[in-house]
Design an enzyme around this catalytic site. Sequence first.
Site, short mmCIF file in Angstrom:
data_model
loop_
_atom_site.label_atom_id
_atom_site.label_comp_id
_atom_site.label_asym_id
_atom_site.label_seq_id
_atom_site.Cartn_x
_atom_site.Cartn_y
_atom_site.Cartn_z
CE1 TYR A 42 35.50 18.90 -45.22
CE2 TYR A 42 36.98 17.80 -46.76
CZ TYR A 42 36.10 18.84 -46.47
OH TYR A 42 35.83 19.79 -47.42
CE1 TYR A 90 43.10 17.09 -59.44
CE2 TYR A 90 43.73 15.96 -57.41
CZ TYR A 90 44.04 16.80 -58.46
OH TYR A 90 45.31 17.35 -58.56
CE LYS A 150 46.55 16.24 -62.63
NZ LYS A 150 46.85 17.44 -63.48
CB THR A 174 48.15 14.95 -58.01
OG1 THR A 174 47.88 14.57 -56.67
CG2 THR A 174 47.16 14.20 -58.89
CG ASP A 175 50.59 12.95 -53.51
OD1 ASP A 175 49.51 13.49 -53.83
OD2 ASP A 175 51.09 13.09 -52.38
CD GLU A 176 44.89 14.30 -54.11
OE1 GLU A 176 43.72 13.92 -54.26
OE2 GLU A 176 45.18 15.43 -53.66
P1 NAD Z 1 44.24 25.61 -59.51
O1 NAD Z 1 42.86 25.05 -59.41
O2 NAD Z 1 44.68 26.66 -58.55
O3 NAD Z 1 44.47 26.21 -60.98
C1 NAD Z 1 44.03 25.57 -62.13
C2 NAD Z 1 44.04 26.59 -63.28
O4 NAD Z 1 43.62 25.91 -64.48
C3 NAD Z 1 43.09 27.77 -63.07
O5 NAD Z 1 43.75 28.98 -63.37
C4 NAD Z 1 41.97 27.50 -64.06
O6 NAD Z 1 41.35 28.69 -64.55
C5 NAD Z 1 42.69 26.74 -65.15
N1 NAD Z 1 41.78 25.88 -65.94
C6 NAD Z 1 40.86 25.02 -65.43
N2 NAD Z 1 40.19 24.45 -66.45
C7 NAD Z 1 40.71 24.94 -67.60
C8 NAD Z 1 40.45 24.70 -68.98
N3 NAD Z 1 39.47 23.85 -69.37
N4 NAD Z 1 41.19 25.36 -69.91
C9 NAD Z 1 42.17 26.22 -69.52
N5 NAD Z 1 42.45 26.50 -68.23
C10 NAD Z 1 41.73 25.86 -67.28
O7 NAD Z 1 45.19 24.35 -59.48
P2 NAD Z 1 46.64 24.18 -58.80
O8 NAD Z 1 46.45 23.80 -57.39
O9 NAD Z 1 47.48 25.33 -59.17
O10 NAD Z 1 47.15 22.88 -59.58
C11 NAD Z 1 47.81 23.01 -60.83
C12 NAD Z 1 48.17 21.63 -61.35
O11 NAD Z 1 49.01 20.97 -60.41
C13 NAD Z 1 46.97 20.72 -61.56
O12 NAD Z 1 47.18 19.97 -62.73
C14 NAD Z 1 46.97 19.81 -60.33
O13 NAD Z 1 46.41 18.56 -60.63
C15 NAD Z 1 48.46 19.72 -60.05
N6 NAD Z 1 48.82 19.48 -58.63
C16 NAD Z 1 48.32 20.30 -57.66
C17 NAD Z 1 48.71 20.08 -56.33
C18 NAD Z 1 48.21 20.97 -55.21
O14 NAD Z 1 48.49 20.70 -54.04
N7 NAD Z 1 47.53 22.08 -55.49
C19 NAD Z 1 49.58 19.04 -56.01
C20 NAD Z 1 50.07 18.22 -57.06
C21 NAD Z 1 49.68 18.47 -58.36
P1 TYD Z 2 42.67 19.57 -49.66
O1 TYD Z 2 43.37 20.84 -49.33
O2 TYD Z 2 41.31 19.63 -50.27
O3 TYD Z 2 43.66 18.70 -50.55
P2 TYD Z 2 43.54 17.14 -51.02
O4 TYD Z 2 42.18 16.66 -50.76
O5 TYD Z 2 43.84 17.24 -52.48
O6 TYD Z 2 44.60 16.42 -50.23
O7 TYD Z 2 42.54 18.72 -48.32
C1 TYD Z 2 43.67 18.40 -47.54
C2 TYD Z 2 43.21 17.52 -46.39
O8 TYD Z 2 42.35 18.29 -45.53
C3 TYD Z 2 42.36 16.35 -46.84
O9 TYD Z 2 42.64 15.24 -45.97
C4 TYD Z 2 40.93 16.81 -46.62
C5 TYD Z 2 41.03 17.72 -45.43
N1 TYD Z 2 40.10 18.86 -45.38
C6 TYD Z 2 39.38 19.13 -44.21
O10 TYD Z 2 39.49 18.40 -43.19
N2 TYD Z 2 38.55 20.20 -44.17
C7 TYD Z 2 38.38 21.02 -45.27
O11 TYD Z 2 37.57 22.00 -45.20
C8 TYD Z 2 39.13 20.75 -46.46
C9 TYD Z 2 38.98 21.61 -47.68
C10 TYD Z 2 39.99 19.66 -46.46
#
Ligand code: NAD
Ligand code: TYD
Length: 362
Positions: A225, A168, A172, A143-145
């Site tokens: 938030y 988180y 990562k 992630t970019d975070e």
């Molecule tokens: P998600 O929470 O939707 O899915 C995570 C999956 O991992 C779930 O299916 C869960 O059951 C599985 N999991 C969790 N713990 C586990 C374990 N101990 N063993 C096996 N499986 C397990 O997440 P996502 O949003 O699809 O993100 C996927 C990846 O991409 C993550 O690594 C996240 O850090 C990265 N990522 C997400 C975003 C975003 O915006 N969602 C952006 C950049 C990177």
């Molecule tokens: P989120 O979707 O949780 O992603 P991330 O925290 O990984 O960027 O949140 C996106 C943005 O929205 C973040 O600035 C937090 C804000 N947010 C709210 O304002 N209200 C909410 O209920 C949630 C879940 C997030």
Amino acid sequence: MNKKTILVTGGAGFIGSHVVRRLVTRYPDYTIVNLDKLTYAGNLENISDIENKPNYKFVKGDIVDADFIQELFSREKLTDVIHLAAESHVDRSISNPLEFIRTNILGTVNLLNAAKFSWNCRLGTESSDTESPRRNLFYHISTDEVYGSLGPSGLFTENSPYDPHSPYSASKASSDHLVRAYADTFGLPAVISNCSNNYGPFQFPEKLIPLALNNIRQNKPIPIYGKGENIRDWLFVEDHTLAIDLIFHKGKRSETYNIGGHNEWKNIDLILLLCGIMDRHLKRTAGTSEKLITYVTDRSGHDLRYAIDSSKIDRELGWKPSVKFEEGLEKTVRWYLDNESWLSNITTGNYKMYYEKQYANR
Ligand code: NAD
Ligand code: TYD
């Protein structure tokens, strides 16, 4: 095309399900092993359309269980890993950091150890030998975070220093460092990408866009938030999936690629846009949904701004985001409204029964 057996971890989650679908349907010569623990975020309904494909296999299991992971590598003769499994929600990492340390750090180390052992990696060899065709790859999705928070200007590049602020992002960041350490120390062939915020179908309704959409649908308050001034760089999930496919096939060993949407939105502006789209789709008078906006206490340690410079992946691999935000948001709203049963199965908990119903007797 080479035959490969690719372990995708977290393939029942949001992004993982899109990755699994793309690999299974585009590459019939590959076998895709989807390993997922099915935590609250794992939902096999996300990939029910491909579950009977001959080149797809689902394994329920925990990446934190080192013996199980090693046994899986030997049994399946895995050639590659695309590692997405993670605890992924910042708010949950604030209330329960330990689960993030376990899955995101220990789980990643278990996969690295199993890959290193199974692929017979030896000190420094493969990572320095970046030109020869590679037999194996450990692709870590991040992630970019990890880069922390930007001020009003500037972009994260692959060289930005790591400065994570939430449990988180710290977990990562730690997993990214470990992947690089295994590449440098043991010659593990590895690549990392760091992506901005994704949105689209199958995202669990705890993240901002699906949560707001679901609340608007039910006439419930939309929690914003702080003042809603935080900025995120949004990318449609299928654009991310395409980038993952490209990096998996063409990315250079030991490199990092940033992936972003060139699409910065203040949270409040995004929510106002979403409210307008929802009013139209639900045939409500314009301005109805935005009355649901409710400012709530800010998230602790809330990063102000994320924005990605993705010129490296554009220059080296020819990737650019292709879906405009308004178009992607429109598609996303349409998908959630057309798939209300997907949402209600999550609300009632019925989605947890899917594994027992479809897989228990296989
Ligand atoms: P998600 O929470 O939707 O899915 C995570 C999956 O991992 C779930 O299916 C869960 O059951 C599985 N999991 C969790 N713990 C586990 C374990 N101990 N063993 C096996 N499986 C397990 O997440 P996502 O949003 O699809 O993100 C996927 C990846 O991409 C993550 O690594 C996240 O850090 C990265 N990522 C997400 C975003 C975003 O915006 N969602 C952006 C950049 C990177
Ligand atoms: P989120 O979707 O949780 O992603 P991330 O925290 O990984 O960027 O949140 C996106 C943005 O929205 C973040 O600035 C937090 C804000 N947010 C709210 O304002 N209200 C909410 O209920 C949630 C879940 C997030």
